[in-house]
Each structure stands twice: as structure tokens, then as C-alpha cells.
Design a protein around this motif. Structure first.
Motif, PDB file in Angstrom:
ATOM      1  N   LEU A 238      -3.676  -2.158 -45.201  1.00  0.00           N
ATOM      2  CA  LEU A 238      -2.425  -1.689 -45.227  1.00  0.00           C
ATOM      3  C   LEU A 238      -2.099  -0.752 -46.436  1.00  0.00           C
ATOM      4  O   LEU A 238      -1.729   0.462 -45.971  1.00  0.00           O
ATOM      5  CB  LEU A 238      -1.535  -3.043 -45.609  1.00  0.00           C
ATOM      6  CG  LEU A 238       0.111  -2.436 -45.820  1.00  0.00           C
ATOM      7  CD1 LEU A 238       0.869  -1.894 -44.391  1.00  0.00           C
ATOM      8  CD2 LEU A 238       0.636  -3.591 -46.449  1.00  0.00           C
ATOM      9  N   ASP A 239      -2.492  -1.027 -47.768  1.00  0.00           N
ATOM     10  CA  ASP A 239      -2.243  -0.094 -48.753  1.00  0.00           C
ATOM     11  C   ASP A 239      -3.607   0.450 -49.580  1.00  0.00           C
ATOM     12  O   ASP A 239      -3.378   0.858 -50.835  1.00  0.00           O
ATOM     13  CB  ASP A 239      -1.050  -0.425 -49.541  1.00  0.00           C
ATOM     14  CG  ASP A 239      -1.331  -1.922 -50.226  1.00  0.00           C
ATOM     15  OD1 ASP A 239      -2.385  -2.544 -49.819  1.00  0.00           O
ATOM     16  OD2 ASP A 239      -0.422  -2.558 -50.778  1.00  0.00           O
TER      17      ASP A 239
ATOM     18  N   SER B   1      -7.124  -4.361 -48.750  1.00  0.00           N
ATOM     19  CA  SER B   1      -6.141  -4.416 -47.918  1.00  0.00           C
ATOM     20  C   SER B   1      -5.988  -3.170 -47.077  1.00  0.00           C
ATOM     21  O   SER B   1      -6.121  -2.136 -47.546  1.00  0.00           O
ATOM     22  CB  SER B   1      -4.736  -4.313 -48.660  1.00  0.00           C
ATOM     23  OG  SER B   1      -3.554  -3.942 -47.710  1.00  0.00           O
TER      24      SER B   1
ATOM     25  N   GLU C 139       5.006  -6.391 -39.589  1.00  0.00           N
ATOM     26  CA  GLU C 139       4.264  -5.308 -38.645  1.00  0.00           C
ATOM     27  C   GLU C 139       3.125  -5.879 -37.934  1.00  0.00           C
ATOM     28  O   GLU C 139       2.722  -5.474 -36.955  1.00  0.00           O
ATOM     29  CB  GLU C 139       3.705  -4.122 -39.835  1.00  0.00           C
ATOM     30  CG  GLU C 139       4.591  -3.291 -40.352  1.00  0.00           C
ATOM     31  CD  GLU C 139       4.141  -2.402 -41.469  1.00  0.00           C
ATOM     32  OE1 GLU C 139       2.972  -2.039 -41.218  1.00  0.00           O
ATOM     33  OE2 GLU C 139       4.740  -2.367 -42.588  1.00  0.00           O
ATOM     34  N   LYS C 140       2.494  -6.942 -38.588  1.00  0.00           N
ATOM     35  CA  LYS C 140       1.421  -7.577 -38.000  1.00  0.00           C
ATOM     36  C   LYS C 140       1.358  -8.610 -37.377  1.00  0.00           C
ATOM     37  O   LYS C 140       0.570  -9.305 -36.626  1.00  0.00           O
ATOM     38  CB  LYS C 140       0.290  -7.519 -39.180  1.00  0.00           C
ATOM     39  CG  LYS C 140       0.027  -6.390 -39.893  1.00  0.00           C
ATOM     40  CD  LYS C 140      -0.944  -5.517 -39.171  1.00  0.00           C
ATOM     41  CE  LYS C 140      -1.480  -4.230 -39.762  1.00  0.00           C
ATOM     42  NZ  LYS C 140      -2.326  -3.504 -39.146  1.00  0.00           N
TER      43      LYS C 140
ATOM     44  N   LYS D 123       3.399  -8.246 -47.654  1.00  0.00           N
ATOM     45  CA  LYS D 123       3.737  -6.684 -47.426  1.00  0.00           C
ATOM     46  C   LYS D 123       3.991  -6.478 -45.971  1.00  0.00           C
ATOM     47  O   LYS D 123       4.693  -5.441 -45.747  1.00  0.00           O
ATOM     48  CB  LYS D 123       2.255  -5.847 -48.040  1.00  0.00           C
ATOM     49  CG  LYS D 123       2.411  -5.966 -49.533  1.00  0.00           C
ATOM     50  CD  LYS D 123       3.439  -4.761 -50.058  1.00  0.00           C
ATOM     51  CE  LYS D 123       3.228  -4.690 -51.608  1.00  0.00           C
ATOM     52  NZ  LYS D 123       4.105  -3.637 -52.030  1.00  0.00           N
ATOM     53  N   SER D 124       3.106  -6.763 -45.137  1.00  0.00           N
ATOM     54  CA  SER D 124       3.061  -6.265 -43.631  1.00  0.00           C
ATOM     55  C   SER D 124       3.570  -7.531 -42.429  1.00  0.00           C
ATOM     56  O   SER D 124       2.853  -7.287 -41.649  1.00  0.00           O
ATOM     57  CB  SER D 124       2.119  -5.534 -43.308  1.00  0.00           C
ATOM     58  OG  SER D 124       1.038  -6.293 -43.517  1.00  0.00           O
TER      59      SER D 124
END
Length: 342
Positions: free
Chosen positions: A69-70, A67, A91-92, A87-88
Motif C-alpha cells: 500500500l505505502d 506493505s 479498499e482491500k 490503512k486499507s
């Protein structure tokens, strides 16, 4: 059951090395003090604590999915995509409600979600699978579609069936927020996931041939990968032998002197190569220390200081001379405080 079966089927090669940062600190400490340590002692520093390991997973032609992201690491693209979107998403991805429509038809039962208690359509409803997958996703339910369907509660109460019929079903559209490409719109979460997996995953996910991570970051592994690695470290012991020889090779390449000592001839490492005292004129105090070492089979640093103190030799001077003799390689000091001449 499914998690255990998947974990058991993993067939990775695992390479265990010392965390290079911690090993460099260990080498620096050894160089600073001049103390000799057994290779077993050094190896145990790392094998006794997973945080001090560097781990590499390899599996043939397959790849790992990471990922962006993290940095969470997954075995499958499917898991990685689900994780990133959960998770995002905001954002995405742009999520837009595009419609609300009450269901039509006569039904003998509906389902209730065991987690949210939200009423859901019966299996013979035309968009059943799509609605269930959207529900799973938007409610962050940690189950795959098949397992979740098995856990749905069947509801036959007419009042609850009517309640479901009176509740509009929301439909969504999804589009990328940050990818600089022609705008694409997806009519379902599954369509978005498929697109990311096939074509547009680089914005969300990286692929790596090998999975390399520090033991202190083991939580970056997905549940199945983490369980596999922890079981390997706990139940497989050949890696400790490989770690031992790996550290030995690194120390040799770093110009540490390797020697055998003791009844069992265990390997030890020290920064300085042995020197003979006959090759140099020693001070009176150094000569006194060397004589004590030759006269005594085993003597500790504390005992030398005690003997010299009785002869009115200042303690600070003795400690300074001992440190010099050890660092220069004229005598050996071990981690237990024992001193021997070379």
C-alpha cells in the motif's frame, strides 16, 4: 518497555553508502569546476545528513515485510498485516455486519475501554478474546491484545453492567475485495489476518531478503526499525570510515585523480590528472599566473585576480584563464580558493 527490548534484540548488519543520485551530482559539479576536494569534505556531505545516505539492512535468514500500500517496512509479518488492514481495510476487504445479539448471563463486573469508554465484556464471557480483538481493530487502538487487556478499567456499577447487557454485540464477516480467487469468508479479524499471513499475503505484503532504502525515506521504517537505525547512526562511528572508503572506491572507478596534499597528507580528489606546464606553450596571462604560483607558497584565487587587476589585465580574462588551467590540470584549485601549481 517492550519496544525498547525488541529494539535492543535486533541484530542486523547495516551497510551505509552515499545516495547515488546525490553523489552523481557531486561528481558532475567537480567535473564542471575542476576544483579539488578532500575525501573528508566529500564524505562529510553524506555523513552529516541522513537524507544523503543509502542504507541496507541485512539479518541472516530472516526477511523484511513491506506493505504494498505505502511501502512501509516491518520486521514482523504480524506488524505488516495489522498496518495494511488498518490503512486499507475498505479498499482491500469487504466488511459485513452479520448479526447483533445481546449478551446473556449474570456478571459482577464489566470493563470500560480507556480510549473510547465503550463498555466491554468481563473476562469470563465466552467470546471475550474475540470481542476485544475486534474492538481493538475497529477502533484503531495501537496496542497488542495482552497490553490492551492490562489497561482495561474494571466497572462494578450495576447500572453500567445493565447498560452493557442491553447493548447488542455486533459480529462481522470479512472477505477479499480484489484477490481473484475462490471467494473466502472469515468470521473474525484474527482469521483474516492469519489467512493473509499464511497464504494470501502477496496481494497486501511483499517479502524482501534485504531492506534497502534512502535516508530521506527513513520514515518508511516501522517505529522499532527506525529507532534502531537512528541509534546506530548516532552511536556507532565505524560506518563513517566505511562510507569514506566506499566513496574513494567509487571516485577511482569514475576516473577521478586521487592525490595526497598538505602537511597531514589528506586524500583529495579531482577530475583532471596533473599536467606539467613545460609540455605546452602557454599564453602570456597563463604564464603570468603560473609564475605567481611558483613565487608564492600559498596564494588564493582572489589574490591572483587582485594582482593581475593592478597590472591592467582584465578580470574576466584572468578568471577565464584560471578556469582553463584548473580544468586542464596545470594548476590545482581547492575548495577554500587556494591555488597551487602541479
Amino acid at each position: 518497555k517492550i519496544e525498547r527490548r525488541e529494539t535492543r534484540n535486533f541484530d542486523f548488519k547495516i551497510e551505509i553508502k552515499p545516495n547515488p543520485e546525490i553523489l552523481n551530482k557531486t561528481k558532475s559539479l567537480m567535473a564542471k569546476t575542476g576544483i579539488s576536494y578532500s575525501l573528508k569534505e566529500i564524505s562529510n556531505i553524506f555523513s552529516d545528513n541522513v537524507d544523503r545516505l543509502k542504507i541496507k539492512l541485512m539479518e541472516g535468514e530472516n526477511v523484511f515485510y513491506i506493505s504494498n500500500l505505502d511501502k512501509k517496512i516491518f520486521k514482523s509479518n504480524e506488524e505488516a498485516v495489522s498496518h495494511v488492514l488498518n490503512k486499507s481495510l475498505n479498499e482491500k476487504v469487504i466488511v459485513k455486519e452479520v448479526g447483533k445479539e445481546k449478551p446473556n448471563g449474570n456478571f459482577n463486573f464489566v470493563f470500560s475501554c480507556p480510549k473510547t469508554e465503550i463498555l466491554l465484556p468481563p473476562t469470563n464471557f465466552h467470546d471475550f478474546e474475540s470481542i476485544i480483538k475486534e474492538h481493538i481493530f475497529h477502533n484503531k487502538i495501537q496496542e497488542n491484545y495482552e497490553n490492551y487487556c492490562k489497561k482495561l478499567t474494571k466497572v462494578e456499577d450495576p447500572n453500567q453492567i445493565k447498560e452493557w447487557l442491553d447493548t447488542p454485540i455486533i459480529s462481522y464477516e470479512y472477505s477479499y475485495k480484489t484477490i481473484k480467487k475462490e471467494k473466502k469468508v472469515f468470521s473474525s479479524i484474527e482469521a483474516l489476518k492469519t489467512a493473509i499471513k499464511k497464504n494470501d499475503g502477496s496481494e497486501f505484503i511483499s517479502k524482501e531478503k534485504n531492506c534497502i532504502f534512502l535516508g530521506s525515506n527513513i520514515d518508511l521504517l516501522s517505529h522499532e526499525l527506525k529507532t534502531f537505525v537512528e541509534n546506530f547512526l548516532k552511536n556507532t562511528y565505524n560506518w563513517k570510515k566505511e562510507l569514506f572508503f566506499n566513496i574513494l572506491i567509487i571516485l577511482k572507478k569514475s576516473n577521478f585523480h586521487i592525490f595526497k596534499y598538505g602537511k597531514e597528507k589528506h586524500l583529495h580528489a579531482v577530475i583532471s590528472k596533473p599536467k606539467k606546464t613545460t609540455s605546452i606553450n602557454l599564453s602570456h596571462n597563463c604564464t603570468k599566473i603560473i609564475k605567481l604560483l611558483y613565487e608564492t607558497e600559498r596564494i588564493s584565487k582572489a589574490e591572483i585576480i587582485k594582482i593581475c587587476d593592478k597590472e591592467d589585465i582584465e578580470k574576466g580574462i584572468i578568471i577565464k584563464e584560471l578556469k582553463w588551467l584548473v580544468k586542464e590540470g596545470y594548476i590545482r584549485e581547492f575548495s577554500n580558493g587556494q591555488l597551487v601549481h602541479n
